[in-house]
Enzyme design. Structure first.
Site, short mmCIF file in Angstrom:
data_model
loop_
_atom_site.label_atom_id
_atom_site.label_comp_id
_atom_site.label_asym_id
_atom_site.label_seq_id
_atom_site.Cartn_x
_atom_site.Cartn_y
_atom_site.Cartn_z
N LYS A 185 0.82 -1.21 0.00
CA LYS A 185 0.00 0.00 0.00
C LYS A 185 0.86 1.27 0.00
O LYS A 185 2.05 1.22 0.33
CB LYS A 185 -0.97 -0.03 1.19
CG LYS A 185 -1.87 -1.28 1.22
CD LYS A 185 -2.78 -1.34 0.03
CE LYS A 185 -3.61 -2.54 -0.28
NZ LYS A 185 -3.95 -3.64 0.46
C1 LIG Z 1 -5.04 -4.69 0.78
C2 LIG Z 1 -6.53 -4.74 0.77
C3 LIG Z 1 -7.27 -5.22 1.86
C4 LIG Z 1 -6.63 -5.92 3.02
O1 LIG Z 1 -5.78 -5.13 3.78
P1 LIG Z 1 -4.97 -5.84 4.98
O2 LIG Z 1 -4.39 -4.68 5.73
O3 LIG Z 1 -3.93 -6.71 4.35
O4 LIG Z 1 -5.95 -6.60 5.77
C5 LIG Z 1 -8.63 -5.11 1.84
N1 LIG Z 1 -9.28 -4.57 0.80
C6 LIG Z 1 -8.62 -4.11 -0.29
C7 LIG Z 1 -9.39 -3.51 -1.41
C8 LIG Z 1 -7.23 -4.19 -0.34
O5 LIG Z 1 -6.57 -3.75 -1.42
#
Ligand SMILES: *Cc1c(COP(=O)(O)O)cnc(C)c1O
Length: 381
Positions: A185
């Site tokens: 992210k």
């Molecule tokens: C990365 C992601 C998640 C999950 O995030 P985590 O912090 O790994 O639980 C959920 N929804 C979307 C759309 C994502 O891209």
């Protein structure tokens, strides 16, 4: 033989200050949730314009407790997009509710408000819009549907830190918004999540649910007189984030503008370099929103076979790509458990067959972007 220039699909930028911040925590004697996490929460709330921020072990955990705090449980229905990472649907299922999937707008890849409205039943409790690729959903339409039907809105903003909708920062729009600090992210601590809300009640409920149903956080227990006293008000989960990660998240958050600006610069360079190829559709900017360029989603107009060939072609040149995402209704589990079938959401399926995410990260140089664009051009020549 063409000169190879390997370009990673995604790569976090961790500098010496980040390492020093983590090291300081490791040497401090306090590794788990504590002062770093409390500061992260204050700084995060400020960064997105929210009243409260609660730092958690993941975005998925945040979606889970946000839905529970909204009163979602067994027998309920929660509407979300089929075009998302599996975390969104699974978190809904964890509450005992049914994930009611809907189709997308084929250009933006975001859930269609008309499809949301059509999916509402007397059992619907909440809507989970997902800001796919960092491009905000049509939140005016979604908020007005939610208000008319008395539904909660929990935004999955895992990909949308720093994005804005009509000048308002994502994180301060709806009842609850959840961000991810996962390794891919825009702002990352490797793993982690942050939930933001304007509601004192939601914030308190989420804190309790995220830590065993305990009425006070560990940190408060240790920092106040008679701090050893606490009560357990309900069952709850173990979703806290350790200070080791919060320290890294604080450093990354402080650099959010710069990290996102570097992505925007790389995106502009890619858009320039790819302009005029008539066999692809490029992502674009929209007047009412800013996108944080979490992903750079290309669409290959001739569809799946050509898209797959492009992936292989780029891989041979050392260029990493991704396909975002396999729609949830095409997974075995979603078909067996909820009765979905191929063909249910044709727009999402067409998008999935033609989508290709090019490399996009804050460490991408102009030369990287030019090499990626040149390579895509070579493929279509
Ligand atoms: C990365 C992601 C998640 C999950 O995030 P985590 O912090 O790994 O639980 C959920 N929804 C979307 C759309 C994502 O891209």
């Amino acid at each position: 033989m063409t000169v190879q220039r390997s370009v990673a699909f995604c790569r976090p930028q961790v500098d010496d200050d980040d390492v020093a911040a983590v090291r300081a925590v490791l040497e401090s004697g306090w590794l788990t949730t504590g002062a770093q996490t409390a500061s992260l929460e204050t700084e995060f709330a400020e960064a997105v314009g929210a009243r409260h921020a609660v730092a958690l072990s993941s975005c998925t955990a945040g979606l889970h407790v946000a839905l529970l705090a909204a009163g979602v449980g067994p027998g309920d229905q929660v509407i979300t997009t089929t075009y998302t990472f599996v975390a969104t649907g699974h978190a809904i299922h964890w509450t005992g509710a049914r994930p009611v999937l809907v189709d997308v707008d084929e250009e933006t890849l975001n859930l269609s408000p008309e499809a949301v409205e059509a999916a509402i039943t007397p059992r619907t409790k909440a809507i989970v819009p997902v800001h796919m690729t960092g491009l905000p959903c049509d939140m005016d339409a979604i908020s007005s549907i939610a208000a008319r039907h008395g539904l909660a809105v929990v935004e999955d903003a895992a990909q949308a830190i720093g994005s804005t909708y009509r000048g308002i920062r994502i994180g301060s729009l709806s009842d609850t918004t959840v961000f991810s600090l996962y390794a891919t992210k825009n702002v990352t601590s490797g793993e982690g999540g942050v939930l933001t809300t304007q509601s004192d009640e939601v914030a308190a409920a989420v804190r309790r649910l995220a830590f065993f149903g305990v009425s006070k956080e560990v940190w408060e227990r240790h920092s106040k007189p008679h701090g050893w006293q606490y009560d357990v008000l309900s069952n709850g989960f173990k979703y806290n984030i350790p200070d080791i990660l919060s320290a890294l998240a604080r450093r990354q958050l402080a650099k959010m503008q710069a990290l996102n600006a570097a992505r925007a610069e790389a995106a502009r360079r890619l858009l320039d370099g790819l302009a005029g190829i008539d066999r692809i559709a490029l992502p674009r900017e929209y007047d009412e929103v800013t996108r944080n360029w979490h992903l750079f989603p290309l669409r290959v107009l001739e569809g799946e076979q050509v898209r797959n060939a492009l992936i292989d072609f780029l891989r041979e040149r050392g260029i990493g790509t991704g396909v975002h995402y396999t729609p949830l209704h095409l997974f075995t589990f979603y078909q067996r458990e909820f009765g979905y079938a191929p063909g249910d959401f044709p727009r999402a399926e067409r998008a999935f067959a033609s989508e290709l995410s090019l490399p996009m990260h804050s460490g991408m140089t102009a030369d990287d972007a030019d090499w990626v664009a040149e390579s895509v051009r070579d493929f279509f020549r």
